[in-house]
Design a protein around this motif. Sequence first.
Motif, PDB file in Angstrom:
ATOM      1  N   UNK A   1       0.610  -0.692   0.017  1.00 19.45           N
ATOM      2  CA  UNK A   1       0.419   0.101   0.462  1.00 19.45           C
ATOM      3  C   UNK A   1       1.264   1.123  -0.176  1.00 19.45           C
ATOM      4  N   UNK A   2       0.337   2.437  -0.152  1.00 20.40           N
ATOM      5  CA  UNK A   2       1.335   3.180  -0.530  1.00 20.40           C
ATOM      6  C   UNK A   2       0.256   4.591   0.432  1.00 20.40           C
ATOM      7  N   UNK A   3       1.099   6.087   0.879  1.00 21.38           N
ATOM      8  CA  UNK A   3      -0.049   6.980   1.236  1.00 21.38           C
ATOM      9  C   UNK A   3       0.198   8.361   0.729  1.00 21.38           C
ATOM     10  N   UNK A   4      -0.453   9.411  -0.330  1.00 17.79           N
ATOM     11  CA  UNK A   4       0.281  10.247  -1.372  1.00 17.79           C
ATOM     12  C   UNK A   4      -0.425  11.102  -0.068  1.00 17.79           C
ATOM     13  N   UNK A   5      -1.619  11.324  -0.010  1.00 21.38           N
ATOM     14  CA  UNK A   5      -2.230  12.496   0.957  1.00 21.38           C
ATOM     15  C   UNK A   5      -3.866  12.271   0.919  1.00 21.38           C
ATOM     16  N   UNK A   6      -4.347  12.479   2.088  1.00 17.99           N
ATOM     17  CA  UNK A   6      -5.914  12.714   1.999  1.00 17.99           C
ATOM     18  C   UNK A   6      -6.508  11.470   2.791  1.00 17.99           C
ATOM     19  N   UNK A   7      -7.204  10.216   2.874  1.00 14.27           N
ATOM     20  CA  UNK A   7      -7.386   9.628   4.236  1.00 14.27           C
ATOM     21  C   UNK A   7      -6.552   9.407   5.002  1.00 14.27           C
ATOM     22  N   UNK A   8      -6.157   8.983   6.224  1.00 17.54           N
ATOM     23  CA  UNK A   8      -4.631   8.727   6.718  1.00 17.54           C
ATOM     24  C   UNK A   8      -5.130   7.315   6.958  1.00 17.54           C
ATOM     25  N   UNK A   9      -6.353   6.915   6.046  1.00 15.53           N
ATOM     26  CA  UNK A   9      -6.053   5.185   6.306  1.00 15.53           C
ATOM     27  C   UNK A   9      -6.095   4.493   5.412  1.00 15.53           C
ATOM     28  N   UNK A  10      -5.125   3.662   5.103  1.00 17.13           N
ATOM     29  CA  UNK A  10      -4.859   3.189   3.585  1.00 17.13           C
ATOM     30  C   UNK A  10      -5.148   1.829   3.704  1.00 17.13           C
ATOM     31  N   UNK A  11      -6.090   1.426   3.080  1.00 14.53           N
ATOM     32  CA  UNK A  11      -5.987   0.145   2.649  1.00 14.53           C
ATOM     33  C   UNK A  11      -5.663  -1.203   1.911  1.00 14.53           C
ATOM     34  N   UNK A  12      -4.953  -1.973   1.957  1.00 11.57           N
ATOM     35  CA  UNK A  12      -3.983  -2.320   0.572  1.00 11.57           C
ATOM     36  C   UNK A  12      -4.134  -3.786   0.568  1.00 11.57           C
ATOM     37  N   UNK A  13      -3.339  -3.975  -0.354  1.00 11.35           N
ATOM     38  CA  UNK A  13      -3.843  -5.741  -0.984  1.00 11.35           C
ATOM     39  C   UNK A  13      -3.619  -6.650   0.626  1.00 11.35           C
ATOM     40  N   UNK A  14      -4.270  -7.983   0.714  1.00 10.55           N
ATOM     41  CA  UNK A  14      -3.881  -9.080   1.392  1.00 10.55           C
ATOM     42  C   UNK A  14      -4.197  -8.585   2.616  1.00 10.55           C
TER      43      UNK A  14
END
Lengths: 112, 115
Positions: free
Chosen positions: B48-61
């Motif tokens: 997963x990655x975070x650039x901006x926006x919602x601080x909770x990020x969903x990723x794979x697996x």
Amino acid sequence: DVKVTQSSRYLVKRTGEKVFLECVQDMDHENMFWYRQDPGLGLRLIYFSYDVKMKEKGDIPEGYSVSREKKERFSLILESASTNQTSMYLCASSFSVTGELFFGEGSRLTVL
Amino acid sequence: AQSVTQPDIHITVSEGASLELRCNYSYGATPYLFWYVQSPGQGLQLLLKYFSGDTLVQGIKGFEAEFKRSQSSFNLRKPSVHWSDAAEYFCAVVPYSGGYNKLIFGAGTRLAVHP
């Protein structure tokens, strides 16, 4: 499927030998990278290429050189291998400088 | 100097237990943040990655990560670990407006999963 292929998974070389590590990507990516991975140190960038024949030094370029004659191929060269270059080498590519990095499976080099 | 810290070198959890892997960075501005996973004998794969926006990020697996600006942290979580999650996990950071030539990896956390 995206694919980054490193030609050799395991190599054993002697001190002073010239070593070539080859990397090929099939995604038409502009950017290609060579990293070195050592336990406890994570990945460290050796060299980076953003276009054919273009290259930039990374954090640990000493003792290494690179070649990018074709867009899909990025080679790492150890002119005279030394024992402190025993390591795992990972090649990666990306479409943009902030897009996803795609990694090869790695080349484990042992220099005796 | 800019740095990325993964405080835990090794973590062992039981299958089905929850997981949190820690990552702290030292940068002035909010960087781009990444988690990668490396299974044995494999290259790294982006979780997963975070650039901006919602601080909770969903990723794979089934992984997620939460960016906390006040703590300069980007911790990786999974509610229920599977045996196949045994791997090494790397946090990585690019300074804001930087590119991958500026990417810095943490030292990694090796996860073992007990049956």
